[in-house]
Design a protein around this motif. Sequence first.
Motif, PDB file in Angstrom:
ATOM      1  N   THR A 117       0.817  -1.213   0.000  1.00 27.91           N
ATOM      2  CA  THR A 117       0.000   0.000   0.000  1.00 27.91           C
ATOM      3  C   THR A 117       0.852   1.264   0.000  1.00 27.91           C
ATOM      4  O   THR A 117       0.587   2.211  -0.750  1.00 27.91           O
ATOM      5  CB  THR A 117      -0.934   0.007   1.222  1.00 27.91           C
ATOM      6  OG1 THR A 117      -1.712  -1.189   1.218  1.00 27.91           O
ATOM      7  CG2 THR A 117      -1.870   1.203   1.179  1.00 27.91           C
ATOM      8  N   GLU A 118       1.894   1.284   0.838  1.00 27.44           N
ATOM      9  CA  GLU A 118       2.728   2.486   0.929  1.00 27.44           C
ATOM     10  C   GLU A 118       3.418   2.792  -0.402  1.00 27.44           C
ATOM     11  O   GLU A 118       3.537   3.956  -0.798  1.00 27.44           O
ATOM     12  CB  GLU A 118       3.782   2.334   2.034  1.00 27.44           C
ATOM     13  CG  GLU A 118       3.221   2.362   3.443  1.00 27.44           C
ATOM     14  CD  GLU A 118       2.688   1.000   3.881  1.00 27.44           C
ATOM     15  OE1 GLU A 118       2.652   0.060   3.042  1.00 27.44           O
ATOM     16  OE2 GLU A 118       2.306   0.875   5.057  1.00 27.44           O
ATOM     17  N   LYS A 119       3.865   1.748  -1.102  1.00 23.59           N
ATOM     18  CA  LYS A 119       4.516   1.971  -2.391  1.00 23.59           C
ATOM     19  C   LYS A 119       3.518   2.498  -3.411  1.00 23.59           C
ATOM     20  O   LYS A 119       3.830   3.384  -4.210  1.00 23.59           O
ATOM     21  CB  LYS A 119       5.159   0.680  -2.897  1.00 23.59           C
ATOM     22  CG  LYS A 119       5.941   0.879  -4.200  1.00 23.59           C
ATOM     23  CD  LYS A 119       6.657  -0.386  -4.640  1.00 23.59           C
ATOM     24  CE  LYS A 119       7.435  -0.146  -5.932  1.00 23.59           C
ATOM     25  NZ  LYS A 119       8.122  -1.380  -6.399  1.00 23.59           N
ATOM     26  N   SER A 122       2.842   6.116  -2.972  1.00 21.68           N
ATOM     27  CA  SER A 122       3.953   6.994  -3.351  1.00 21.68           C
ATOM     28  C   SER A 122       3.807   7.525  -4.776  1.00 21.68           C
ATOM     29  O   SER A 122       4.398   8.547  -5.127  1.00 21.68           O
ATOM     30  CB  SER A 122       5.287   6.259  -3.205  1.00 21.68           C
ATOM     31  OG  SER A 122       5.417   5.227  -4.181  1.00 21.68           O
ATOM     32  N   LYS A 129       3.567  14.152   2.036  1.00 27.88           N
ATOM     33  CA  LYS A 129       2.975  12.866   2.405  1.00 27.88           C
ATOM     34  C   LYS A 129       1.791  13.065   3.353  1.00 27.88           C
ATOM     35  O   LYS A 129       1.745  14.014   4.132  1.00 27.88           O
ATOM     36  CB  LYS A 129       4.020  11.972   3.087  1.00 27.88           C
ATOM     37  CG  LYS A 129       5.348  11.865   2.343  1.00 27.88           C
ATOM     38  CD  LYS A 129       5.191  11.238   0.969  1.00 27.88           C
ATOM     39  CE  LYS A 129       6.548  11.103   0.285  1.00 27.88           C
ATOM     40  NZ  LYS A 129       6.431  10.576  -1.090  1.00 27.88           N
ATOM     41  N   ARG A 133      -0.773   5.454   8.293  1.00 31.57           N
ATOM     42  CA  ARG A 133      -0.117   4.328   8.954  1.00 31.57           C
ATOM     43  C   ARG A 133      -0.861   3.051   8.595  1.00 31.57           C
ATOM     44  O   ARG A 133      -2.096   3.038   8.555  1.00 31.57           O
ATOM     45  CB  ARG A 133      -0.126   4.522  10.477  1.00 31.57           C
ATOM     46  CG  ARG A 133       0.545   5.810  10.922  1.00 31.57           C
ATOM     47  CD  ARG A 133       0.212   6.162  12.353  1.00 31.57           C
ATOM     48  NE  ARG A 133      -1.223   6.325  12.567  1.00 31.57           N
ATOM     49  CZ  ARG A 133      -1.900   7.412  12.224  1.00 31.57           C
ATOM     50  NH1 ARG A 133      -1.280   8.426  11.641  1.00 31.57           N
ATOM     51  NH2 ARG A 133      -3.193   7.485  12.453  1.00 31.57           N
ATOM     52  N   LYS A 134      -0.094   1.990   8.340  1.00 27.27           N
ATOM     53  CA  LYS A 134      -0.733   0.719   7.980  1.00 27.27           C
ATOM     54  C   LYS A 134       0.060  -0.450   8.540  1.00 27.27           C
ATOM     55  O   LYS A 134       1.286  -0.484   8.469  1.00 27.27           O
ATOM     56  CB  LYS A 134      -0.846   0.586   6.457  1.00 27.27           C
ATOM     57  CG  LYS A 134      -1.625  -0.661   6.017  1.00 27.27           C
ATOM     58  CD  LYS A 134      -1.869  -0.645   4.528  1.00 27.27           C
ATOM     59  CE  LYS A 134      -2.626  -1.889   4.070  1.00 27.27           C
ATOM     60  NZ  LYS A 134      -3.994  -1.943   4.620  1.00 27.27           N
ATOM     61  N   SER A 139      -5.303   0.069   9.221  1.00 27.11           N
ATOM     62  CA  SER A 139      -4.695   1.310   8.745  1.00 27.11           C
ATOM     63  C   SER A 139      -5.359   2.502   9.414  1.00 27.11           C
ATOM     64  O   SER A 139      -6.459   2.397   9.971  1.00 27.11           O
ATOM     65  CB  SER A 139      -4.828   1.432   7.224  1.00 27.11           C
ATOM     66  OG  SER A 139      -6.189   1.556   6.853  1.00 27.11           O
ATOM     67  N   TRP A 141      -5.249   7.123   9.181  1.00 25.39           N
ATOM     68  CA  TRP A 141      -4.633   8.364   8.720  1.00 25.39           C
ATOM     69  C   TRP A 141      -5.331   9.518   9.407  1.00 25.39           C
ATOM     70  O   TRP A 141      -6.479   9.404   9.850  1.00 25.39           O
ATOM     71  CB  TRP A 141      -4.704   8.487   7.194  1.00 25.39           C
ATOM     72  CG  TRP A 141      -6.067   8.778   6.635  1.00 25.39           C
ATOM     73  CD1 TRP A 141      -7.169   7.974   6.679  1.00 25.39           C
ATOM     74  CD2 TRP A 141      -6.476   9.965   5.956  1.00 25.39           C
ATOM     75  NE1 TRP A 141      -8.234   8.574   6.065  1.00 25.39           N
ATOM     76  CE2 TRP A 141      -7.845   9.797   5.605  1.00 25.39           C
ATOM     77  CE3 TRP A 141      -5.831  11.145   5.598  1.00 25.39           C
ATOM     78  CZ2 TRP A 141      -8.562  10.765   4.924  1.00 25.39           C
ATOM     79  CZ3 TRP A 141      -6.552  12.115   4.912  1.00 25.39           C
ATOM     80  CH2 TRP A 141      -7.903  11.920   4.581  1.00 25.39           C
TER      81      TRP A 141
END
Length: 304
Positions: A117-119, A122, A129, A133-134, A139, A141
């Motif tokens: 998910t983070e990639k 991006s 950003k 957080r996951k 998760s 935010w």
Amino acid sequence: MKNLFAHTSAPWIRYSGYEYKTADDGTLYITVSEGAEPEMYRPMQEAEQLITDAVNVGLAAMHKASEEELKESVLDFVKKYGFLGFMTALPTTADFITYESVYLPKNHFIKEESLPTEKYLSYFYPFDKLDFRKKSVESGWSVTDREGIAITMAMGNAPQAVAMELQKEYAERYDWILKEFTDLAFTFMTSFLYYLDYDTIDEQTRSLYRQGISAFGGISPTYRIALEKDSPVIVWDFHSLLVMVQMCFSFMLTDKDSDMRMCKHCKKAFVASRKGNEFCSQRCKNQFNVYKSREKKKGNKRDD
């Protein structure tokens, strides 16, 4: 088409200012300008003009407009309608935040079939950003500014990622937007030429046209049934502007009652105000007749 999409839960956000910004790897993005104010609107109320504008940007690319002209046209579109919302349009579900990874069907933009998910995020937050957080499927935010909170609340029951992509930190790649519009224009042009030239082309050429247009495939929106006063209705949930554009474009292209045309003079797409209109404006009609008259006079002189 208007009756088909009479009921939608599809508000969208556009900001008062956008600008270009280049990432460290050289990729050109469109970002929300500093200090820009968000505005909520309903794209379906502007659907015909929105689709026409998108197709015309793509036609300009097909007609080899300069890079500066294309950049200006793409930015003008985003200023008018907001981002396309690639982040929620590309995955198999707009609820991708609730899964361990992001799963992607075949598309023109990201080759991987799945990404952490983070990639994946991006791609859309190359500069500022989100506080996201996951861990596994869990998760969270947070958003602290007044406008961001208002947008999140306004999205109601929409997937979490929808509110995330409407925040001011979100950005979209210029080349992705242009590619999407070019695909729309290619499909529109193929359909237009197929019927215009049908009687003058052979079956092999017709087959090439059919193969070309079959490559276009939109992303299906979700829908639900709601009980209105008189009868049940379908309520469409467009979780990105891109999905709405693809769906409405498809119906405009295939609807026999649609008045979407290509101007005989400037070759731009337009929605005809009445049946039989071949020109997008009186100016184009006049210019076409002037050029046609000049060509006729040149032909007469050569005959003499």
